[in-house]
Design an enzyme around this catalytic site. Structure first.
Site, PDB file in Angstrom:
ATOM      1  N   ASP A 110       4.225   2.238  47.053  1.00 35.95           N
ATOM      2  CA  ASP A 110       4.136   3.239  45.987  1.00 35.95           C
ATOM      3  C   ASP A 110       4.626   4.605  46.467  1.00 35.95           C
ATOM      4  O   ASP A 110       4.694   5.554  45.694  1.00 35.95           O
ATOM      5  CB  ASP A 110       2.682   3.348  45.500  1.00 35.95           C
ATOM      6  CG  ASP A 110       2.564   3.901  44.090  1.00 35.95           C
ATOM      7  OD1 ASP A 110       3.558   3.832  43.336  1.00 35.95           O
ATOM      8  OD2 ASP A 110       1.481   4.409  43.737  1.00 35.95           O
TER       9      ASP A 110
ATOM     10  N   LYS B 173       0.672  -3.927  35.631  1.00 28.08           N
ATOM     11  CA  LYS B 173       1.416  -4.109  36.873  1.00 28.08           C
ATOM     12  C   LYS B 173       1.224  -5.512  37.430  1.00 28.08           C
ATOM     13  O   LYS B 173       2.170  -6.129  37.939  1.00 28.08           O
ATOM     14  CB  LYS B 173       0.972  -3.045  37.885  1.00 28.08           C
ATOM     15  CG  LYS B 173       1.448  -1.643  37.536  1.00 28.08           C
ATOM     16  CD  LYS B 173       0.751  -0.571  38.338  1.00 28.08           C
ATOM     17  CE  LYS B 173       1.202   0.824  37.892  1.00 28.08           C
ATOM     18  NZ  LYS B 173       0.441   1.906  38.539  1.00 28.08           N
TER      19      LYS B 173
ATOM     20  N   GLN C  79      -4.578   2.676  42.667  1.00 25.90           N
ATOM     21  CA  GLN C  79      -4.459   3.292  41.344  1.00 25.90           C
ATOM     22  C   GLN C  79      -5.234   4.605  41.337  1.00 25.90           C
ATOM     23  O   GLN C  79      -6.383   4.664  41.758  1.00 25.90           O
ATOM     24  CB  GLN C  79      -5.023   2.346  40.269  1.00 25.90           C
ATOM     25  CG  GLN C  79      -4.871   2.868  38.855  1.00 25.90           C
ATOM     26  CD  GLN C  79      -3.417   3.020  38.444  1.00 25.90           C
ATOM     27  OE1 GLN C  79      -2.599   2.150  38.694  1.00 25.90           O
ATOM     28  NE2 GLN C  79      -3.100   4.133  37.800  1.00 25.90           N
TER      29      GLN C  79
END
Length: 288
Positions: free
Chosen positions: A125, A58, A102
């Site tokens: 996200d 990413k 994450q």
């Protein structure tokens, strides 16, 4: 003489490239106009190999798109309180426009508490309750990235959703549940299935659109796909295998995503696009 149907592939890789190119152009404009590049902060607890790889990928994509990334690695011994404090500090930092935690973070972490420490304006996200509510009520906000990518694929391939029966197999907070809300907002009739669903194959056989998001290899059998259905496989299992028996399903579906190269690339594309949108919003450029 009978012929075998072969579904058209819904190629996410190509669409994702176009989205990232557009995102890079916007990021460059922001940098040129304000002197500030969009910035995504990535937070990683521990050193799980898969998570380390995902974050590295990413961050590399960010660099190619002209998005700065700030990585905050935390030891596996990090407590929920410490993680929440770290994320809250990033939420207050005007130099950070988007925050990605994450996950999974480890069984000792209250992930929901950590997610909720992300400011909604930086939740690129789409993992907070605020973002889920916005998706549920079709209000402005950031969508969960994989569901958002799925919706963009459906739009790119001109899939009519109004009145169609969409079956979502999986009910996770960041994939199954939000994609169902997004489909419902487009006037699809949505059925959620999960590990306790009775006679899953019978329900799948009724679906015009199947979204597989359960994380079990080849759970959805090809023989259970309704002829002419649209199949989106968001599963990714060892051996590059999705949640759908691809070879068999392709002989019945009209459209189907490959694994890899289908839904996966779209997830990162949406993340980057939403990071740039967050920067525009926070820098007051949305009306420009």
């Amino acid at each position: 003489m009978s012929t075998t149907r072969t579904a058209q592939l819904m190629e996410g890789a190509g669409l994702a490239r176009r989205i990232i190119e557009e995102t890079a152009t916007k990021a460059a404009e922001i940098s040129r106009f304000t002197g500030t590049a969009p910035c995504l902060a990535t937070v990683l607890v521990g050193e799980d190999p898969a998570s380390v790889t995902y974050v590295r990928m990413k961050r590399a994509r960010c660099a190619k798109a002209g998005i700065q990334s700030r990585h905050i690695p935390l030891p596996s011994t990090t407590t929920t309180v410490e993680l929440v404090d770290t994320i809250a500090a990033l939420s207050r930092d005007p130099g950070v426009h988007g925050i990605l935690l994450q996950h999974p973070c480890g069984p000792h972490i209250d992930e929901r508490a950590a997610f909720e420490a992300i400011s909604p304006e930086k939740d690129v996200d789409g993992v907070t309750m605020h973002s889920f509510a916005a998706m549920s009520f079709a209000l402005p906000g950031f969508v969960s990235c994989t569901p958002g990518g799925i919706m963009q694929l459906l739009d790119a391939y001109d899939v009519e959703l109004a009145g169609k029966h969409a079956v979502v197999v999986g009910r996770s907070a960041i994939l199954g549940k939000p994609v169902g809300m997004l489909l419902l907002a487009k006037d699809a009739t949505v059925t959620y299935c999960h590990s306790r669903t009775t006679d899953l194959p019978a329900i799948v056989r009724e679906a015009d659109i199947v979204v597989a998001a359960v994380g079990r290899p080849r759970l959805i059998r090809g023989e259970d796909i309704k002829p002419g259905a649209v199949v989106l496989d968001a599963g990714y299992n060892p051996g590059n295998v999705g949640d759908v028996d691809f070879d068999a399903a392709r002989t019945r579906a009209r459209l189907i995503t490959p694994v890899p190269g289908g839904v996966g690339p779209m997830t990162i594309a949406v993340l980057l696009a939403q990071t740039v949108q967050a920067a525009e919003n926070q820098l007051g450029l949305q009306e420009r």
